[in-house]
Design a protein around this motif. Structure first.
Motif, PDB file in Angstrom:
ATOM      1  N   UNK A 253      36.843  55.216  75.901  1.00  0.00           N
ATOM      2  CA  UNK A 253      38.373  54.630  75.751  1.00  0.00           C
ATOM      3  C   UNK A 253      38.622  53.444  75.025  1.00  0.00           C
TER       4      UNK A 253
ATOM      5  N   UNK B 131      44.744  54.071  69.081  1.00  0.00           N
ATOM      6  CA  UNK B 131      46.244  53.953  69.644  1.00  0.00           C
ATOM      7  C   UNK B 131      46.798  52.596  68.911  1.00  0.00           C
TER       8      UNK B 131
ATOM      9  N   UNK C 283      49.939  52.940  66.442  1.00  0.00           N
ATOM     10  CA  UNK C 283      51.257  52.228  67.036  1.00  0.00           C
ATOM     11  C   UNK C 283      51.613  50.993  65.991  1.00  0.00           C
TER      12      UNK C 283
ATOM     13  N   UNK D 239      55.828  51.952  62.615  1.00  0.00           N
ATOM     14  CA  UNK D 239      57.257  51.461  62.529  1.00  0.00           C
ATOM     15  C   UNK D 239      57.537  51.237  60.741  1.00  0.00           C
TER      16      UNK D 239
ATOM     17  N   UNK E 225      57.614  44.694  63.802  1.00  0.00           N
ATOM     18  CA  UNK E 225      57.946  45.337  65.050  1.00  0.00           C
ATOM     19  C   UNK E 225      56.809  45.963  65.558  1.00  0.00           C
TER      20      UNK E 225
ATOM     21  N   UNK F 153      54.772  45.489  68.909  1.00  0.00           N
ATOM     22  CA  UNK F 153      54.806  46.767  69.907  1.00  0.00           C
ATOM     23  C   UNK F 153      52.965  46.810  69.993  1.00  0.00           C
TER      24      UNK F 153
ATOM     25  N   UNK G 245      51.377  44.276  72.460  1.00  0.00           N
ATOM     26  CA  UNK G 245      51.550  44.587  74.004  1.00  0.00           C
ATOM     27  C   UNK G 245      50.505  45.597  74.365  1.00  0.00           C
ATOM     28  N   UNK G 246      50.373  46.604  73.541  1.00  0.00           N
ATOM     29  CA  UNK G 246      49.140  47.575  74.041  1.00  0.00           C
ATOM     30  C   UNK G 246      48.056  47.179  74.019  1.00  0.00           C
TER      31      UNK G 246
ATOM     32  N   UNK H 211      47.597  44.990  77.401  1.00  0.00           N
ATOM     33  CA  UNK H 211      47.560  45.974  78.378  1.00  0.00           C
ATOM     34  C   UNK H 211      46.215  46.532  78.370  1.00  0.00           C
TER      35      UNK H 211
ATOM     36  N   UNK I 125      55.571  52.052  79.605  1.00  0.00           N
ATOM     37  CA  UNK I 125      54.805  51.259  78.605  1.00  0.00           C
ATOM     38  C   UNK I 125      54.876  52.049  77.429  1.00  0.00           C
TER      39      UNK I 125
ATOM     40  N   UNK J 108      58.259  52.588  76.075  1.00  0.00           N
ATOM     41  CA  UNK J 108      59.045  51.580  75.554  1.00  0.00           C
ATOM     42  C   UNK J 108      58.415  51.239  74.180  1.00  0.00           C
ATOM     43  N   UNK J 109      56.928  51.268  73.943  1.00  0.00           N
ATOM     44  CA  UNK J 109      56.490  50.783  72.935  1.00  0.00           C
ATOM     45  C   UNK J 109      56.730  51.643  71.797  1.00  0.00           C
ATOM     46  N   UNK J 110      56.817  52.677  72.052  1.00  0.00           N
ATOM     47  CA  UNK J 110      56.972  53.719  70.819  1.00  0.00           C
ATOM     48  C   UNK J 110      58.565  53.823  70.511  1.00  0.00           C
ATOM     49  N   UNK J 111      59.828  53.020  71.212  1.00  0.00           N
ATOM     50  CA  UNK J 111      60.806  53.209  71.046  1.00  0.00           C
ATOM     51  C   UNK J 111      61.241  52.954  69.426  1.00  0.00           C
TER      52      UNK J 111
ATOM     53  N   UNK K 276      48.510  56.750  73.352  1.00  0.00           N
ATOM     54  CA  UNK K 276      48.383  55.294  73.973  1.00  0.00           C
ATOM     55  C   UNK K 276      48.196  55.475  75.460  1.00  0.00           C
TER      56      UNK K 276
ATOM     57  N   UNK L 107      44.564  55.039  79.215  1.00  0.00           N
ATOM     58  CA  UNK L 107      44.774  54.303  80.089  1.00  0.00           C
ATOM     59  C   UNK L 107      44.916  54.998  81.668  1.00  0.00           C
TER      60      UNK L 107
ATOM     61  N   UNK M 129      55.189  44.956  81.305  1.00  0.00           N
ATOM     62  CA  UNK M 129      54.768  45.315  79.661  1.00  0.00           C
ATOM     63  C   UNK M 129      55.914  46.040  79.404  1.00  0.00           C
TER      64      UNK M 129
ATOM     65  N   UNK N 125      58.879  44.275  78.009  1.00  0.00           N
ATOM     66  CA  UNK N 125      58.606  43.473  76.933  1.00  0.00           C
ATOM     67  C   UNK N 125      58.539  44.169  75.579  1.00  0.00           C
ATOM     68  N   UNK N 126      57.968  45.545  75.923  1.00  0.00           N
ATOM     69  CA  UNK N 126      58.253  46.603  74.954  1.00  0.00           C
ATOM     70  C   UNK N 126      59.672  46.913  74.400  1.00  0.00           C
TER      71      UNK N 126
ATOM     72  N   UNK O  97      61.405  44.276  72.224  1.00  0.00           N
ATOM     73  CA  UNK O  97      61.196  44.235  70.699  1.00  0.00           C
ATOM     74  C   UNK O  97      62.144  45.117  70.343  1.00  0.00           C
ATOM     75  N   UNK O  98      62.519  46.221  70.964  1.00  0.00           N
ATOM     76  CA  UNK O  98      63.642  47.211  70.200  1.00  0.00           C
ATOM     77  C   UNK O  98      64.949  46.673  70.108  1.00  0.00           C
TER      78      UNK O  98
END
Lengths: 241, 222
Positions: free
Chosen positions: A130, A137, A141, A145, A150, A154, A157-158, A161, B148, B151-154, B166, B170, B212, B215-216, B219-220
Motif C-alpha cells: 500500500x 499515487x 498526482x 496538473x 498546484x 494537491x 495533501x495526499x 493523508x 478527498x 477534491x485533489x484531482x479537480x 489515489x 486508502x 483534507x 484543503x484540496x 487549491x482549486x
C-alpha cells in the motif's frame, strides 16, 4: 526554516554539502557491502541467504523514512507555502518508490527459499505494498496538473493523508501475528540480533541513507533549476508579447 | 453552518435523483461485475460461497468509484463552487454534504442490492445481514475518502483515471475488515470486533476526511 525558502541559498547549501555526502556514500557503500557479503558470518539457520537482509532492512527503513520526509515537507509547504519544501517532497517521491520496490523485491527473493513463497498476504507485506501505491499515487498526482505548483500542493495533501499508513507498516508485525518476523533491532530492550550482524546492518543503513541524501540533493537541485527556468521563460515570453 | 450544509445536501440529492443515470450506472456496474465472477471462476457453489463476500465488497468499491470524479467537477466548471466556498457551510461543510449525497445516491443503493448478489453467489444466508451491516458502515468511508480524491484531482489531466489510484490504497483497511466481518459470521466466530473496527474507521474518517477534502478544494479556487 525560512532561511532555506530562498532557492539560491538552498542551491548554495546543497553545493557545499554535496562533496561531503558524495564522499560518505563512496566510503560507506563499499565498506557496508564488504561487511554484509564477506565480513559477517552466515546464519546458522538461513545460511548465506541472510545477506539479503542487509539490503532489505535498510531499504524498508528508508521506504518509511522517505515517506515521512515527504509528509513533513508537504506540511511545511502547505502551512507556510514554503517553496523549497514542496520541491523537496517532490524530489524525494521517486526515490522512496524506488527503495520500496527494492524492499519488496529483496523480500520476495528472500521469501522464496526461506518461506517457500515469493509473496504472502501478510500484514507487513500488504501495508508495504500500500505504501508503494501511495508513492505512485503521489507521483501521478504531482504530475497531473498543467501548473506544477498546484500539482505539488494537491500531492502534498495526499502525502499527509497517506502518512497514516507509516505507523501501520511499522507496527503491523506487532498488531497482527502473521508470517513476517517482528522487529529485532528497534526494540526497547537490547536488539535481538548478534553484534556481528548488527554492525554490517548499521553500516548498510548509513550507506543507504547517504545514497538517498545524495540522490535527493541532486533531484532537488534539478527541480530548483527547472522551476527557475520556467519563471525565466515565462517572464521572457511576457517581455516579447 | 449545519443549515447551509443540509441545503447543499438537499440540492445535490435533488440533482442526483432527477438525473438517475449515475445511480443506474453504479448499480448496473455492480451487478454485472459481480455476476461476471461465476463465469470467470466457474459455477461450483462451494467456490462461489468462499469468494462471495470478497467479490461483493470489491465490486461495490469499484462501483462506488464510478461517479466520484463528478462529485465537485460540475460545480467547479460552472462556478457554483466559488459561491459554495463563500457560503456559511464552508468548504468542509460542502465536502461533508457532497460525500453524504454521494453515499445516498451510490453507496446506499449498492448496500440494498448486495443481498440479491450475495444470494446469487451462494453466500451463507446467515452472513447476509452481516454483509449488509458491514457495507452500511464501510461504504460511507469510501464516499469520504472519495471526496478527498475528487477534491485533489479537480482540474487535473486524466482526473477520472487518477481517483482510483489515489483512493483504493486508502480503502484497503475498510475492505479487509468488511470482508473479515462476513467471513467471521460464516464460520461462526462473531462479526462484532470487525464491525467495531469498521465503525472506528468511519468515526475517524468522518471529521478528518472533510478537512483534507476542503484543503484540496481550496487549491482549486486559488
Amino acid at each position: 526554516m525560512h532561511r532555506y525558502a530562498n532557492p539560491a541559498r538552498t542551491l548554495r547549501i546543497v553545493a557545499a554539502l554535496f562533496p561531503w555526502i558524495a564522499g560518505a556514500t563512496a566510503l560507506l557503500f563499499p565498506l557496508g557491502l564488504y561487511l554484509a557479503l564477506a565480513g559477517s558470518p552466515a546464519d546458522y539457520q538461513q545460511g548465506e541467504t541472510v545477506r539479503i537482509m542487509y539490503v532489505h532492512v535498510p531499504a524498508a527503513w528508508l521506504a518509511m523514512f522517505i515517506y515521512s520526509v515527504m509528509a513533513v515537507s508537504s506540511a511545511l509547504a502547505l502551512v507556510w507555502r514554503h517553496p523549497v519544501a514542496e520541491l523537496s517532497a517532490r524530489a524525494a517521491a521517486p526515490l522512496g518508490a524506488g527503495f520500496t520496490a527494492v524492499c519488496l523485491a529483496t523480500g520476495a527473493l528472500w521469501g522464496q527459499p526461506m518461506w517457500g513463497t515469493w509473496w504472502v498476504w501478510d500484514a507487513r507485506l500488504t501495508s508495504v505494498l500500500v505504501l508503494f501505491f501511495l508513492y505512485l499515487g503521489y507521483i501521478a498526482l504531482a504530475d497531473a496538473f498543467d501548473d506544477p505548483e498546484r500539482g505539488g500542493r494537491a500531492a502534498g495533501i495526499l502525502a499527509i493523508v497517506g502518512w497514516v499508513n507509516v505507523p501501520i507498516v511499522k507496527f503491523s508485525v506487532d498488531w497482527w501475528n502473521t508470517l513476517h518476523q517482528p522487529a529485532s533491532v528497534t526494540r526497547l530492550d537490547a536488539p535481538a540480533i548478534h553484534p556481528d550482524m548488527l554492525w554490517p546492518l548499521i553500516v548498510m543503513a548509513a550507506a543507504f541513507t547517504a545514497l538517498f541524501t545524495l540522490l535527493w540533493m541532486i533531484r532537488l537541485r534539478a527541480e530548483l533549476i527547472e522551476r527557475r527556468n520556467r519563471v525565466v521563460e515565462a517572464s521572457l515570453a511576457e517581455g516579447l508579447a | 453552518m449545519i443549515q447551509a450544509t443540509l441545503a447543499v445536501l438537499r440540492r445535490d440529492l435533488a440533482l442526483g435523483l432527477r438525473q438517475a443515470a449515475d445511480l443506474v450506472t453504479a448499480v448496473g456496474f455492480f451487478a454485472v461485475a459481480a455476476l461476471l465472477f461465476p463465469f470467470g471462476v466457474g459455477p461450483e457453489p462451494q467456490i462461489l460461497a468462499r469468494i462471495a463476500a470478497g467479490v461483493v465488497w470489491v465490486t461495490a468499491l469499484l462501483a462506488g468509484l464510478l461517479s466520484l470524479d463528478r462529485m465537485f467537477q460540475p460545480d467547479a466548471v460552472d462556478g457554483s463552487l466559488d459561491q459554495l466556498a463563500l457560503s456559511p457551510a464552508g468548504l468542509a461543510g460542502v465536502a461533508v454534504a457532497k460525500a453524504a449525497a454521494h453515499w445516498i445516491t451510490t453507496g446506499l443503493p449498492l448496500v440494498l442490492v448486495s443481498p440479491v448478489l450475495a444470494i446469487m453467489l451462494n453466500l451463507d444466508p446467515a452472513a447476509i445481514t452481516t454483509l449488509m451491516v458491514s457495507m452500511l458502515i464501510g461504504t460511507p468511508c469510501l464516499s469520504l475518502f472519495g471526496a478527498i480524491g475528487a477534491a485533489l484531482t479537480l482540474g487535473a489531466r486524466r482526473g477520472a483515471a487518477l481517483v482510483p489510484l489515489l483512493i483504493l490504497p486508502l480503502v484497503v483497511p475498510v475492505l479487509i475488515f468488511g470482508v473479515a466481518a462476513v467471513e467471521a459470521t460464516a464460520t461462526g466466530l462473531g462479526a462484532r470486533p470487525h464491525l467495531m473496527i469498521l465503525a472506528a474507521l468511519l468515526a475517524a474518517a468522518l471529521p478528518l476526511a472533510p478537512l483534507a477534502a476542503a484543503a484540496g478544494l481550496k487549491l482549486s479556487l486559488d
